[in-house]
Design a protein around this motif. Structure first.
Motif, PDB file in Angstrom:
ATOM      1  N   VAL B 454      28.836   4.645 -97.774  1.00 39.03           N
ATOM      2  CA  VAL B 454      28.437   3.742 -97.719  1.00 39.03           C
ATOM      3  C   VAL B 454      28.525   2.953 -98.954  1.00 39.03           C
ATOM      4  N   ARG B 455      29.189   3.162-100.332  1.00 42.95           N
ATOM      5  CA  ARG B 455      29.803   2.771-101.349  1.00 42.95           C
ATOM      6  C   ARG B 455      31.726   2.058-100.758  1.00 42.95           C
ATOM      7  N   ARG B 456      31.620   3.269 -99.561  1.00 44.43           N
ATOM      8  CA  ARG B 456      33.164   3.045 -99.742  1.00 44.43           C
ATOM      9  C   ARG B 456      33.365   1.941 -98.043  1.00 44.43           C
ATOM     10  N   ALA B 457      32.615   1.759 -97.656  1.00 44.51           N
ATOM     11  CA  ALA B 457      32.487   1.135 -96.158  1.00 44.51           C
ATOM     12  C   ALA B 457      31.806  -0.813 -97.051  1.00 44.51           C
ATOM     13  N   LEU B 458      30.778  -1.023 -98.194  1.00 46.05           N
ATOM     14  CA  LEU B 458      30.738  -2.212 -98.941  1.00 46.05           C
ATOM     15  C   LEU B 458      32.245  -2.556 -99.313  1.00 46.05           C
ATOM     16  N   GLY B 459      33.118  -1.818-100.096  1.00 47.55           N
ATOM     17  CA  GLY B 459      33.983  -1.699-100.460  1.00 47.55           C
ATOM     18  C   GLY B 459      35.061  -2.339 -99.648  1.00 47.55           C
ATOM     19  N   MET B 460      34.968  -2.051 -98.295  1.00 48.85           N
ATOM     20  CA  MET B 460      36.040  -1.910 -97.289  1.00 48.85           C
ATOM     21  C   MET B 460      36.053  -3.294 -96.665  1.00 48.85           C
ATOM     22  N   ALA B 461      34.059  -3.948 -96.345  1.00 50.20           N
ATOM     23  CA  ALA B 461      34.140  -5.456 -96.551  1.00 50.20           C
ATOM     24  C   ALA B 461      34.748  -6.349 -96.751  1.00 50.20           C
ATOM     25  N   ILE B 462      34.987  -6.002 -98.319  1.00 54.58           N
ATOM     26  CA  ILE B 462      34.747  -7.192 -98.863  1.00 54.58           C
ATOM     27  C   ILE B 462      36.476  -7.431 -99.022  1.00 54.58           C
ATOM     28  N   ASP B 463      37.593  -9.293 -98.726  1.00 60.29           N
ATOM     29  CA  ASP B 463      38.046  -9.318 -98.912  1.00 60.29           C
ATOM     30  C   ASP B 463      38.725  -9.709-100.088  1.00 60.29           C
ATOM     31  N   LEU B 521      21.911  -3.488 -89.935  1.00 58.67           N
ATOM     32  CA  LEU B 521      22.247  -2.034 -89.779  1.00 58.67           C
ATOM     33  C   LEU B 521      21.014  -1.066 -90.374  1.00 58.67           C
ATOM     34  N   GLU B 522      19.792  -0.539 -89.463  1.00 54.96           N
ATOM     35  CA  GLU B 522      19.297   0.450 -90.055  1.00 54.96           C
ATOM     36  C   GLU B 522      18.966   1.647 -89.613  1.00 54.96           C
ATOM     37  N   LYS B 523      18.065   2.417 -90.643  1.00 59.98           N
ATOM     38  CA  LYS B 523      18.623   4.367 -90.419  1.00 59.98           C
ATOM     39  C   LYS B 523      17.112   4.681 -90.763  1.00 59.98           C
ATOM     40  N   ASP B 524      17.013   5.544 -89.900  1.00 62.34           N
ATOM     41  CA  ASP B 524      15.133   6.224 -89.661  1.00 62.34           C
ATOM     42  C   ASP B 524      14.110   4.914 -89.828  1.00 62.34           C
ATOM     43  N   GLY B 525      14.612   4.159 -89.535  1.00 64.63           N
ATOM     44  CA  GLY B 525      13.437   2.366 -88.956  1.00 64.63           C
ATOM     45  C   GLY B 525      13.564   2.056 -90.586  1.00 64.63           C
ATOM     46  N   LYS B 526      14.532   2.510 -91.107  1.00 64.02           N
ATOM     47  CA  LYS B 526      15.025   0.628 -92.701  1.00 64.02           C
ATOM     48  C   LYS B 526      15.912   0.627 -91.917  1.00 64.02           C
ATOM     49  N   VAL B 527      15.976  -0.911 -92.583  1.00 64.99           N
ATOM     50  CA  VAL B 527      16.650  -1.725 -92.929  1.00 64.99           C
ATOM     51  C   VAL B 527      17.790  -2.009 -93.946  1.00 64.99           C
ATOM     52  N   LEU B 528      19.001  -1.777 -94.403  1.00 60.96           N
ATOM     53  CA  LEU B 528      19.661  -1.324 -94.876  1.00 60.96           C
ATOM     54  C   LEU B 528      19.788  -2.628 -96.193  1.00 60.96           C
ATOM     55  N   ALA B 529      19.182  -2.628 -97.190  1.00 65.74           N
ATOM     56  CA  ALA B 529      19.161  -4.128 -97.709  1.00 65.74           C
ATOM     57  C   ALA B 529      19.107  -3.538 -99.279  1.00 65.74           C
ATOM     58  N   PHE B 530      19.809  -4.470-100.283  1.00 59.84           N
ATOM     59  CA  PHE B 530      19.656  -4.274-101.442  1.00 59.84           C
ATOM     60  C   PHE B 530      20.352  -5.781-102.382  1.00 59.84           C
ATOM     61  N   THR B 531      20.050  -5.558-103.281  1.00 57.71           N
ATOM     62  CA  THR B 531      20.185  -6.928-104.134  1.00 57.71           C
ATOM     63  C   THR B 531      21.658  -6.397-105.154  1.00 57.71           C
ATOM     64  N   GLY B 556      26.370  -6.917 -90.559  1.00 57.29           N
ATOM     65  CA  GLY B 556      24.577  -6.847 -90.905  1.00 57.29           C
ATOM     66  C   GLY B 556      23.945  -5.692 -91.815  1.00 57.29           C
ATOM     67  N   ILE B 557      24.015  -6.214 -93.604  1.00 60.75           N
ATOM     68  CA  ILE B 557      23.369  -5.349 -94.715  1.00 60.75           C
ATOM     69  C   ILE B 557      22.673  -7.014 -94.942  1.00 60.75           C
ATOM     70  N   ASP B 558      21.712  -6.659 -95.542  1.00 64.18           N
ATOM     71  CA  ASP B 558      20.723  -7.272 -95.818  1.00 64.18           C
ATOM     72  C   ASP B 558      21.128  -7.419 -97.143  1.00 64.18           C
ATOM     73  N   VAL B 559      21.334  -8.202 -97.668  1.00 61.37           N
ATOM     74  CA  VAL B 559      21.910  -8.721 -99.607  1.00 61.37           C
ATOM     75  C   VAL B 559      21.305  -9.520-100.007  1.00 61.37           C
ATOM     76  N   LYS B 560      20.269  -9.315-100.673  1.00 58.50           N
ATOM     77  CA  LYS B 560      20.265 -10.411-101.778  1.00 58.50           C
ATOM     78  C   LYS B 560      20.917 -10.930-102.876  1.00 58.50           C
ATOM     79  N   THR B 561      20.521 -12.280-103.127  1.00 64.35           N
ATOM     80  CA  THR B 561      21.481 -12.025-104.893  1.00 64.35           C
ATOM     81  C   THR B 561      20.336 -12.624-106.032  1.00 64.35           C
ATOM     82  N   ASP B 562      20.865 -12.758-106.528  1.00 59.99           N
ATOM     83  CA  ASP B 562      20.220 -13.207-107.961  1.00 59.99           C
ATOM     84  C   ASP B 562      20.776 -13.804-108.685  1.00 59.99           C
TER      85      ASP B 562
END
Lengths: 330, 710
Positions: B454-463, B521-531, B556-562
Motif C-alpha cells: 500500500v505504501r509503495r502504491a501510494l508513492g507510485m501514484a504521485i508524480d 477502492l474497497e476491501k472487506d466492504g471498507k473503502v480505502l480512506a484516510f486523512t 480511487g482512494i478517498d483522501v481528506k486533507t487538513d
C-alpha cells in the motif's frame, strides 16, 4: 485667556481626578487581559527549535523552570508585572532587559513618527483647505479621488511598489535607518543618507493619515465657511484670504486640537507594517517579531505601554477639549 | 497673507530637504561613493536575529553563523565534507575495551579463575580464522585490573510518571564487589571485538556473566530491580573509544590570551554543567571523561561506541580565562547580582563574544546588525575583508531590494527567481543541494499502512517530477532515502519509485483492494480512506497536499486533507502519533546517525520516529552505523540501511531542495603569492557546492573584474 481661567475650577478638578482613576481601573483590566490572551494562546515558548532532532523533553522542562512557566498563572502574572515595574523583566529571546530594549527602539521609532506626523499635518491642511475653498473644482475632485484610493488600499501595497520602483530604477538602497557600510563615510554623507532613508517610509506611513485628515479638514472647513459670521466677514469687505484663513480656519481648527492627544498611541501601533517592510528597528517591528518568537515579556510589555499611551492620549484630549470648548463638560 | 504662505511653503520646504538627500547616497555601481571603505566590508543578511552568541548555548541558524566566524572548533569539514583539523592540529582514535573475568564460564569444558590465564589465551592464540587474526592483531596490550569494591548511585525508572508519560527516575544506592577486569587497548576501534573473541572464550562468556552476584542494592524497596541494576553497575563488556586531540600551538584568543587544552576542558565542563542549560548537553552525554594530558593534548574517553560524537568537536571553543568561576563572580558582583546563581547564560560574554576565529566581535544592535572585525593574528592568516556585517532583514523582498541597491553583498534566491537572476550579468551565482528533504510519512501503527504494498502504491501514484517542476520551479531533486544526498552515505544506485498509477493500482489489488461500483477502492466492504495533514504557513507543503490528494483520488482512494497550526500539529498529531499520513520535512546534519528518526525504540509519544517504523534489520544497522569508526565500513552499512528504507517506503521520499545564491560580481578571491604579487581569481564552489569555503580570501573590487583566461 478668560476662557482658560474659567476652566480651572473645582468642577474640572473633580473631573480630572475621576477620569484619572477610571483610566487606572481600565489599565488594570487591560493588564490582566493582555497577559491572559498571550499566555492562553496555543503553543509553548522555548528557545529550542522543535525541528532539531537532538531536542529532548528534559531540555524543555529546564527552560520552563528557568522562565517561571511551571508556576500557576496568577503567580506568573504577579511576577511578570513586578519584574516589569522594577525593570528586571528580561526578554526570553536574548535575556536583555525589556525596558532597555523598548527605550532603544522608541528612539528609532520617534524619528519616523515625527517626520511622518510632520508630513501628515503639513500636507493635510493645505490640501483640505484648498479643496474646501474650491469645492467642486478639478483640484477638489482629484484630491477626493486620491484620498479614497489611499484610504481603501493598504499602505504596504504601495510600500512594495514604491520600493521596487525606486530600487530597480536607481539601484539605490532605501531600506533600514541608513545605508549599510556608511559608518566610515563623512558626516555630511551620513546625515544625508539617514534623511534619504526616512523619506519613503515616513511618506508611506503618512499617506493614510493625509488622506483621512485632509478629508476631515475639508469637511470642517466647509461647515465653517457656511456659517453666518463668515458671511458677515465677507460683507465687511474683507479679502477672501483674510476671511478664509483668519475667520474660517481658526474656528475650523478647534476639533484638531484634541486630535493631538490621540496621535500618541500611533507611536507603537501605527508603524508595525511599515517598520517591518523597511527593516526599521522600531517598536512596531519589535512587537511583531516578539509575537513570531513568542517572546511573551516583550509582547505584554509593549501591549501595556500601548495601553498606557492610549489612556494618556484620551486623557489629554479630554482635557484639551474642555479647555478649547467650554461647552463640553463630561 | 502669512498663514497661507506658511501653509504652502512649509510642506515644500520639508519635501525639498527630504528629497535632495537622494544625491548623496551610494548606488550599486558606485558603492564607494563618499565611502571607499565599503570595498573592505562584507555585508550579508538574515531573516532572523541571532539569539545568543555562544557556541555552547545557541540553537538557531543566525547565532551559529556568527559564532562560526568568531569561534573555531577543534575540527571542521573540508571541501569533501571529510573532517580536518582546526584548533586541533591532528588527532588519533583508538579504543579501550573492558570485560570482567567470568569465573563460571566454561572454556573448553573448564572454568578459568586466574585472569593471567585468560590474557595468555588471548595473546597466544594460534588459529587460522583471518577475521579473528585481524581482531587479535588489533590488540595493543591487555592490562589486568584487580578486583574493586565501592558504592554508587544508579537511576532507575520509578513508579511515578511525568506529564509526558515517561517514568520519573529514582536514585538507588548500591554497593558492589567487582571481579578482576581486563582492559584491552585496541589500535583501532572495533565494534566486533567481543563478538570475535567469543570463539576463544566461548559463546556464553559475556552473556552468562553473573553481574547480580557482585552487586547489592542498599536502598530499601528496590531489591527486586537487582537484575536491571547490576548490569548497569558492572557491565560484562564495555567499549570505550578514545580520541586524543593534539592542539595547535601559538593560537591566541582575540584578547591575546593563548588557547590551550584547559579551554577545551572548560568548554566541555560548561556544556555538562546543568546550570548553563546548554542545548548541546545530549551531544556530549556519551563522554566518559575528558583529560588534559599537557598544555596541548586532550584525551577524550567515551562511555560507549558512538561515532557521531566526533563531529561535535566542531563546536567553538570558549575562553576559560573569561568565563571561569572567578571571572563570573567578578562580573556578578560588578552587576550587583547573586554570584551563586550567576551562570554563563547570564554573562555579557554572550553579547560580546571572544573566540579564536577569523573575526573579532565589534557590535551587536538587536534586530539591526552584528558587526565583526577581522582578527589580524588569526592562526591561518587574517581575512582580506576588514569587517563582516550580518544584517537582520526580516523580509525577503527587502533583502532582494537591498542587494540590488548594493547594501547587501549576497542574496539567497527564491526558487521562482532563479531563472531570472541566474542570467543576470550583474551578479555571479552559485547553487547546490540543501541538507534536508520533504516527505509524506505514513502512520504504520494504522492497519491500512501496515502493508508495504500500500505504501509503495501510494508513492507510485504521485508524480514527483511534476511537483519538482511546478511547485519547486525545478529547484529540487528527487531523493530516495534518509541520508544527505551529496555525501557518500547516500546510495546513488537506488532508483526512485517510478510514477506509475497503473502499477500502483495493481499493487493495491495484490494487497486486496478492489475497485467498487463507484470506482473507489474497497476491501472487506471498507473503502480505502484516510486523512493527509500538514502544518499551516508552508505554501510548498500546502501545494503538495493538494497534488497528492488529487493523485490518490484518481486511483480511487478517498483522501481528506487538513492544514493545522504548527504547535497544534506537533502537539496533537505528531507527538501523540494521532494521524494517518502527513507531509513534513527533515533538516539534517551530515552525520549518518538515524537513531532518533528510524530506530524502533523511538516510536513512543514525543519521539521522532512518529511514523512507527519498526524493522529489526534496520535497527541493527542503525546501531552499527553509530558504532562504526571506519569510514568505508560505515558507508557500506549506510547503503544497506538506505536500501531497506527505500524498499519499505515508510515515507514517500519526495525531494531535496536546491539553493541558489547570488553574489555581487565585484567580489573575488585575492591571494598574495609568495613573491608578494597579488593574484585575483574568480570564486569557484567546492564539489559540494559550498562557495564560501574560502571566504577569508574574498575581497570586493571597485569595478567588475576581468579574469585572465586560464
Amino acid at each position: 485667556m478668560r476662557n482658560f481661567i474659567e476652566c480651572i475650577n473645582l468642577n474640572m478638578f473633580f473631573f480630572t481626578i475621576r477620569s484619572f482613576f477610571q483610566k487606572l481601573v481600565t489599565l488594570l483590566f487591560i493588564s490582566i487581559i493582555s497577559f491572559l490572551v498571550v499566555y492562553l494562546a496555543p503553543g509553548e515558548p522555548s528557545q529550542i527549535d522543535p525541528l532539531n532532532p537532538k531536542f529532548t523533553p528534559d531540555d524543555l522542562v529546564k527552560f520552563r523552570q528557568e522562565f517561571n512557566l511551571d508556576k500557576p498563572l496568577h503567580v506568573q502574572y504577579y511576577l511578570f508585572y513586578k519584574n516589569l515595574f522594577i525593570g528586571e523583566l528580561k526578554s526570553w529571546k536574548d535575556n536583555q532587559p525589556v525596558l532597555g530594549k523598548i527605550h532603544e527602539r522608541f528612539l528609532n521609532s520617534l524619528w519616523l513618527f515625527i517626520v511622518g506626523t510632520l508630513i501628515t499635518w503639513c500636507l493635510s491642511f493645505p490640501v483640505g483647505i484648498g479643496a474646501a475653498i474650491k469645492r467642486g473644482s478639478v483640484f477638489d475632485r482629484t484630491t477626493t479621488f486620491f484620498a479614497y484610493v489611499l484610504i481603501s488600499i493598504p499602505s504596504f501595497f504601495f510600500a512594495y511598489i514604491i520600493i521596487i520602483f525606486v530600487v530597480q530604477t536607481f539601484n539605490i538602497p532605501v531600506i533600514g535607518m541608513q545605508t549599510f557600510g556608511m559608518a566610515q563615510a563623512g558626516e555630511l554623507y551620513r546625515a544625508m543618507d539617514r534623511i534619504w532613508h526616512l523619506v519613503i517610509p515616513s511618506i508611506l506611513g503618512a499617506l493614510g493619515g493625509i488622506a483621512l485628515l485632509s478629508r476631515y479638514v475639508r469637511a470642517q472647513m466647509l461647515e465653517v465657511i457656511h456659517q453666518d459670521y463668515i458671511r458677515t466677514a465677507r460683507a465687511k469687505g474683507l479679502s477672501s484670504d483674510r476671511v478664509y484663513y483668519r475667520h474660517g480656519l481658526r474656528n475650523a481648527l478647534l476639533p484638531f486640537v484634541t486630535m493631538f492627544g490621540l496621535i500618541l498611541p500611533g507611536l507603537i501601533g501605527g508603524s508595525v507594517i511599515i517598520e517591518s517592510i523597511f527593516a526599521w528597528p522600531g517598536m512596531g517591528r519589535m512587537g511583531y517579531e516578539a509575537i513570531i518568537a513568542r517572546d511573551y515579556p516583550i509582547i505584554i510589555a509593549l501591549n501595556f505601554i500601548a495601553a498606557v499611551l492610549t489612556l494618556i492620549g484620551t486623557f489629554i484630549s479630554d482635557l484639551l477639549y474642555m479647555v478649547v470648548d467650554p461647552r463640553i463638560r463630561l | 497673507m502669512l498663514i497661507k504662505r506658511v501653509l504652502i511653503l512649509l510642506p515644500v520646504l520639508i519635501f525639498f530637504i527630504l528629497l535632495q538627500s537622494f544625491f548623496w547616497v551610494p548606488t550599486y555601481d558606485e558603492q564607494a561613493r563618499g565611502n571607499p571603505h565599503r570595498l573592505e566590508e562584507y555585508i550579508t543578511a538574515s531573516i532572523g536575529d541571532a539569539k545568543i552568541l555562544n557556541p555552547i548555548l545557541n540553537a538557531d541558524n543566525a547565532s551559529s553563523t556568527i559564532a562560526d566566524q568568531v569561534f573555531d572548533g577543534l575540527i571542521d569539514r573540508d571541501e569533501d565534507l571529510r573532517f580536518r583539523g582546526r584548533l586541533a592540529e591532528s588527532w588519533y582514535i583508538f579504543e579501550e575495551a573492558y570485560f570482567y573475568l567470568n569465573p563460571k564460564a566454561l572454556i573448553n569444558g573448564q572454568t578459568i579463575t586466574d585472569p593471567e590465564n585468560i590474557k595468555l589465551k588471548l595473546l597466544s592464540y594460534k588459529g587460522d580464522s583471518p577475521s579473528l587474526k585481524k581482531t587479535l592483531l588489533n590488540i595493543k596490550n591487555i592490562e589486568i585490573i584487580p578486583p574493586t569494591k565501592g558504592e554508587t548511585i544508579v537511576q532507575v525508572p520509578g513508579p511515578d510518571t511525568n506529564e509526558d508519560g515517561f517514568p520519573d527516575p529514582v536514585n538507588v544506592e548500591v554497593s558492589f564487589k567487582a571481579p578482576p577486569r581486563f582492559k584491552v587497548t585496541l589500535k583501532k576501534v572495533d565494534q566486533g571485538f567481543f563478538e570475535n573473541i567469543k570463539s576463544i572464550l566461548g559463546n556464553g562468556y559475556f552473556k552468562t556473566f553473573p553481574a547480580s552476584d557482585y552487586v547489592e542494592v542498599e536502598s530499601a524497596g528496590h531489591q527486586d530491580k537487582l537484575s536491571v541494576i547490576a548490569p548497569q553497575v558492572i557491565p560484562a563488556v564495555e567499549h570505550n573509544p578514545v580520541i586524543i586531540f593534539l592542539l595547535r600551538k601559538g593560537v591566541t584568543f582575540h584578547d591575546g590570551h593563548e588557547f590551550d587544552a584547559r579551554d577545551v576542558e572548560f568548554t566541555y565542563q560548561s556544556i555538562m554543567d546543568s546550570e548553563n542549560l546548554s542545548p548541546r548537553i545530549s551531544d556530549y552525554e556519551p563522554v566518559k571523561s575528558l583529560e588534559v594530558m599537557d598544555n596541548h593534548t586532550v584525551k577524550v574517553v567515551y562511555k560507549r561506541l558512538y561515532q557521531p560524537a566526533f563531529g561535535t568537536w566542531a563546536m567553538g571553543m570558549l575562553p576559560e580565562h573569561l568565563l571561569n568561576k572567578d571571572a563570573l563572580r567578578m562580573e556578578a558582583e560588578a552587576k550587583g547580582e547573586d554570584p551563586e546563581t550567576f551562570s554563563i547564560r547570564d554573562s555579557d560574554f554572550n553579547r560580546s563574544p571572544v573566540g579564536t576565529g577569523p573575526f573579532t566581535f565589534r557590535e551587536w544592535k538587536s534586530d539591526q546588525y552584528i558587526v565583526l572585525d577581522r582578527y589580524k593574528d588569526y592562526w591561518e592568516g587574517a581575512p582580506n575583508y576588514k569587517s563582516y556585517t550580518f544584517r537582520i532583514v526580516p523580509d525577503l523582498l527587502t533583502q532582494e531590494m537591498e542587494f540590488y541597491g548594493g547594501a547587501i553583498d549576497s542574496y539567497g534566491v527564491q526558487p521562482h527567481q532563479v531563472e531570472r537572476l541566474k542570467n543576470d550579468p550583474a551578479y555571479q551565482n552559485f547553487s547546490g543541494l540543501s541538507f534536508g528533504y520533504t516527505y509524506i510519512g505514513y502512520n504504520m501503527r494504522r492497519d491500512l499502512f501496515k502493508d508495504k504494498k500500500v505504501r509503495r502504491a501510494l508513492g507510485m501514484a504521485i508524480d514527483v517530477d511534476k511537483i519538482i517542476k511546478y511547485v519547486m520551479y525545478d529547484q529540487a531533486e528527487k531523493i530516495t532515502g534518509p541520508f544527505v544526498k551529496q555525501t557518500d552515505y547516500y546510495d546513488k544506485d537506488i532508483q526512485p519509485l517510478p510514477y506509475d498509477p497503473e502499477g500502483a493500482l495493481k499493487l493495491l489489488q495484490e494487497a486486496g483492494w478492489q475497485r467498487n461500483g463507484e470506482g473507489k477502492l474497497e476491501k472487506d466492504g471498507k473503502v480505502l480512506a484516510f486523512t493527509l495533514i500538514t502544518n499551516s504557513g508552508n505554501d510548498l507543503r500546502k501545494s503538495i497536499l493538494a497534488i497528492a490528494q488529487d493523485a490518490w483520488k484518481k486511483i480511487g482512494i478517498d483522501v481528506k486533507t487538513d492544514i493545522v497550526e504548527w504547535t497544534v500539529f506537533l502537539g496533537k498529531h505528531v507527538n501523540t502519533g494521532d494521524f494517518d499520513a502527513l507531509i513534513l520535512g527533515w533538516s539534517m546534519g551530515i552525520d549518518p546517525d538515524l537513531y532518533q528518526i528510524w530506530h524502533s525504540s523511538q516510536t513512543n509519544k514525543m519521539q521522532l520516529n512518529f511514523v512507527g517504523f519498526k524493522n529489526n534489520e534496520a535497527d541493527d544497522l542503525i546501531i552499527k552505523i553509530r558504532q562504526e569508526y571506519d569510514y568505508d565500513k560505515q558507508v557500506a552499512y549506510c547503503h544497506q540501511l538506505h536500501r531497506i528504507i527505500a524498499d519499505e517506503q515508510p515515507y514517500t521520499f519526495l525531494y531535496v531542495g536546491k539553493w541558489t545564491a547570488v553574489l555581487d560580481k565585484k567580489i573575488v578571491l585575492k591571494e598574495v603569492l609568495p613573491s608578494g604579487e597579488e593574484k585575483i581569481k574568480k570564486i569557484t564552489p567546492t564539489k559540494t557546492g559550498n562557495y564560501s569555503f574560502h571566504f577569508n580570501k574574498w575581497i570586493k573590487l571597485a569595478e567588475n573584474p576581468v579574469f585572465d583566461t586560464e
